[in-house]
Design a protein around this motif. Sequence first.
Motif, PDB file in Angstrom:
ATOM      1  N   HIS A   1       2.244   1.740  -3.411  1.00 14.86           N
ATOM      2  CA  HIS A   1       0.950   2.424  -4.356  1.00 14.86           C
ATOM      3  C   HIS A   1       1.031   3.861  -4.178  1.00 14.86           C
ATOM      4  O   HIS A   1       0.804   4.641  -5.198  1.00 14.86           O
ATOM      5  N   TYR A   2       1.118   4.516  -2.770  1.00 19.82           N
ATOM      6  CA  TYR A   2       0.841   5.861  -2.705  1.00 19.82           C
ATOM      7  C   TYR A   2       2.328   6.469  -3.285  1.00 19.82           C
ATOM      8  O   TYR A   2       2.293   7.655  -3.911  1.00 19.82           O
TER       9      TYR A   2
ATOM     10  N   GLN B   1       2.112   6.995  -7.056  1.00 18.50           N
ATOM     11  CA  GLN B   1       1.091   7.952  -7.269  1.00 18.50           C
ATOM     12  C   GLN B   1       1.572   9.250  -6.701  1.00 18.50           C
ATOM     13  O   GLN B   1       0.971  10.358  -7.037  1.00 18.50           O
TER      14      GLN B   1
ATOM     15  N   PRO C   1      -2.796  11.372   7.975  1.00 21.78           N
ATOM     16  CA  PRO C   1      -2.437  12.163   6.710  1.00 21.78           C
ATOM     17  C   PRO C   1      -2.479  13.607   7.007  1.00 21.78           C
ATOM     18  O   PRO C   1      -1.848  14.417   6.775  1.00 21.78           O
TER      19      PRO C   1
ATOM     20  N   ARG D   1       0.860  -1.319   0.096  1.00 22.05           N
ATOM     21  CA  ARG D   1       0.070  -0.053  -0.020  1.00 22.05           C
ATOM     22  C   ARG D   1       1.006   1.248   0.047  1.00 22.05           C
ATOM     23  O   ARG D   1       0.558   2.239  -0.945  1.00 22.05           O
TER      24      ARG D   1
ATOM     25  N   GLU E   1       1.488   6.021   6.140  1.00 19.43           N
ATOM     26  CA  GLU E   1       1.456   4.503   5.989  1.00 19.43           C
ATOM     27  C   GLU E   1       2.771   3.891   6.195  1.00 19.43           C
ATOM     28  O   GLU E   1       3.051   2.981   7.190  1.00 19.43           O
TER      29      GLU E   1
ATOM     30  N   GLN F   1       3.074  16.395  -8.028  1.00 25.88           N
ATOM     31  CA  GLN F   1       1.759  15.859  -8.612  1.00 25.88           C
ATOM     32  C   GLN F   1       1.824  16.838  -9.725  1.00 25.88           C
ATOM     33  O   GLN F   1       0.884  16.495 -10.645  1.00 25.88           O
TER      34      GLN F   1
ATOM     35  N   LYS G   1       3.827  17.628  -1.884  1.00 24.60           N
ATOM     36  CA  LYS G   1       3.097  16.684  -2.568  1.00 24.60           C
ATOM     37  C   LYS G   1       2.574  17.277  -3.770  1.00 24.60           C
ATOM     38  O   LYS G   1       2.470  16.935  -5.046  1.00 24.60           O
TER      39      LYS G   1
ATOM     40  N   SER H   1       0.132  10.421   2.177  1.00 23.92           N
ATOM     41  CA  SER H   1      -0.435   9.111   2.457  1.00 23.92           C
ATOM     42  C   SER H   1       0.710   8.203   2.669  1.00 23.92           C
ATOM     43  O   SER H   1       0.538   7.261   3.452  1.00 23.92           O
ATOM     44  N   PHE H   2       1.532   8.157   1.785  1.00 18.75           N
ATOM     45  CA  PHE H   2       2.847   7.324   1.729  1.00 18.75           C
ATOM     46  C   PHE H   2       3.513   7.391   3.048  1.00 18.75           C
ATOM     47  O   PHE H   2       3.679   6.407   3.812  1.00 18.75           O
TER      48      PHE H   2
ATOM     49  N   ASP I   1       1.705  10.445  -4.040  1.00 17.77           N
ATOM     50  CA  ASP I   1       1.031  11.025  -2.932  1.00 17.77           C
ATOM     51  C   ASP I   1       2.070  10.798  -1.609  1.00 17.77           C
ATOM     52  O   ASP I   1       1.715   9.778  -0.791  1.00 17.77           O
TER      53      ASP I   1
END
Lengths: 165, 114
Positions: free
Chosen positions: A23-24, A27, A49, A20, A36, B45, B41, A32-33, A29
């Motif tokens: 995955h973040y 992306q 977060p 997981r 986690e 992005q 972030k 969120s990374f 992100d």
Amino acid sequence: MREVVIERNLIYLQDFPSVRAVHYFQQRDIVSFLAEYIIDWSLSVEIKPSTVARLSWNRMKDVVKIANDELLRLEQDTKLIFDGLDVLIGSKGRVHLMPNHPLLVRYAERLRVCLPAVDNECNLITLPSGNNIETMRYDDFVLIEAIITAKNHALEKEQKRNNRR
Amino acid sequence: MGLFASTDTIRLYITEKGTVTEKETDIWVDVLKELPVSVAKTLQQSFGKPKVEYKDGEQVITIEDLETLPVDFLARVIVGWSEKEAVTPQNIAKMRHDVARNLYQKLTTIYQIE
């Protein structure tokens, strides 16, 4: 878990980023990374977060670099893992890897846990780490994938041999 | 100094030529002194998906939209300015390109962004 000290604060990270977390990470992100990847810390606030979002990027980029370096090394080792396991499993013990083979040097500890997790019919019968696929260590995920691929390959070769008889 | 980003701001002055200066002028922007992870972030992005290749065992990353200025990122780090309009991505997009570019380059130095 691994321990990092930043500005005299202890931060505990996953031994290896989970599926997981990766995955973040992919992306981009990073909020969120990090939420986690960080499993505990010495701060008196909850790891979530909204808290991670307020952290200083300058102080957290070393944490991101740790994960980035590990994932990069795993990515570079992917061919080594798949080819090495294909030889190891496909030969059914007839071919041995030397003890200083990079696959054994770098992944022996995880292979000890991952090899028994896949049965002879290529089913994942137990998780080598985590509570589910998403919380599994990502290196375990890659190793399991390589083991299943190698066992499937060995099964196909066996079936072809049997069909010829 | 803890782990959390400071909410303090610093004032950057802009010359008529569009460069960033420490000398006081009538045109200024107030920016966050430290970059929070949430804004980092937004910056990451902002650019297009990078293309990753391997050459001689080294990872080479190509980002196609590198020339595009990250408007959303600027809107988040700029907390105030000398203009009457509010600091919004739409108004940032109306800035002179040379001013926005010089400001962005200055911010990458302040925030130590590669």
